[in-house]
Design an enzyme around this catalytic site. Structure first.
Site, short mmCIF file in Angstrom:
data_model
loop_
_atom_site.label_atom_id
_atom_site.label_comp_id
_atom_site.label_asym_id
_atom_site.label_seq_id
_atom_site.Cartn_x
_atom_site.Cartn_y
_atom_site.Cartn_z
N CYS A 1 16.41 90.54 -2.54
CA CYS A 1 15.92 89.27 -3.07
C CYS A 1 14.41 89.23 -3.23
O CYS A 1 13.89 88.55 -4.12
CB CYS A 1 16.38 88.11 -2.19
SG CYS A 1 15.62 88.06 -0.55
N CYS B 1 18.47 90.78 7.86
CA CYS B 1 18.25 89.38 7.51
C CYS B 1 19.45 88.52 7.89
O CYS B 1 19.29 87.43 8.45
CB CYS B 1 17.95 89.23 6.02
SG CYS B 1 17.68 87.53 5.50
#
Length: 217
Positions: free
Chosen positions: A192, A94
């Site tokens: 997350c 990411c």
């Protein structure tokens, strides 16, 4: 490009919020960018905190909704790799193809030379390798350099880490001194998009496709 204009990843947490104050104190024109990567985040307290900070500091604040792209490039990758018996590291991927890439894209659009994040990491110019490298920050227990190891050298050249020389306890003290409302916010932990834990997330997403197997060395 303007070397006094900087694009800051603004999550709404204590680290990025304190970084915003520090950068502005250092004379930078700060532009905050919050990446919304999940439907839950659209209504989250973190997003509200990031927006509130932008108003308090009177800085430009961009909220970029990339939920579909994040699901396709990160969440799907995570599920697919585990389905193959691999152990993916979604945060590393990411940072490379989503977070840092988006910050650089916005920096180029805004003609800002630098980008910044609240990572605990430091940059060192290594002449023998003729390039900048990541090194451990002051707070070794918070070291996040490993999450950025795939970032290209030409991008590292444009990165600033305001928290590199501070321990987390000092960062919280600075945040309180600045008047940051989230100075005592709990640190985010884990992945997350899998707040319930990665195993529970995989069970929810894969269901009966998960089968027992052996650990192979």
């Amino acid at each position: 490009m303007n070397k006094k204009r900087i694009i800051l990843g603004l999550s709404g947490g204590v680290d990025s919020s304190t970084s915003a104050y520090m950068l502005k104190e250092d004379g930078f024109e700060v532009i905050g960018v919050t990446l919304v990567v999940s439907k839950e985040q659209r209504e989250s307290q973190d997003l509200k905190d990031a927006i509130s900070l932008g108003k308090e500091l009177n800085i430009e604040h961009i909220v970029l909704d990339i939920v579909d792209e994040f699901n396709e490039k990160i969440v799907k990758y995570f599920i697919d790799e585990y389905s193959k018996g691999m152990t993916p590291s979604p945060c590393v991927v990411c940072d490379e193809i989503i977070k840092i890439k988006k910050l650089i894209e916005i920096a180029n659009l805004k003609e800002a030379y630098y980008i910044a994040t609240g990572h605990y990491c430091e940059i060192s110019k290594e002449n023998r390798f003729k390039r900048n490298l990541f090194k451990k920050p002051k707070d070794i227990k918070k070291d996040q350099g490993y999450m950025l190891y795939r970032i290209e050298p030409e991008i590292i050249e444009r990165m600033i880490f305001p928290l590199a020389k501070y321990e987390k306890t000092i960062v919280r003290e600075k945040a309180k001194k600045y008047g940051v409302k989230v100075f005592d916010k709990k640190d985010s932990q884990g992945i997350c998009f899998a707040k319930e834990g990665y195993l529970e997330f995989l069970k929810k997403m894969l269901g009966d496709k998960i089968k027992p197997g052996n650990y192979l060395d």
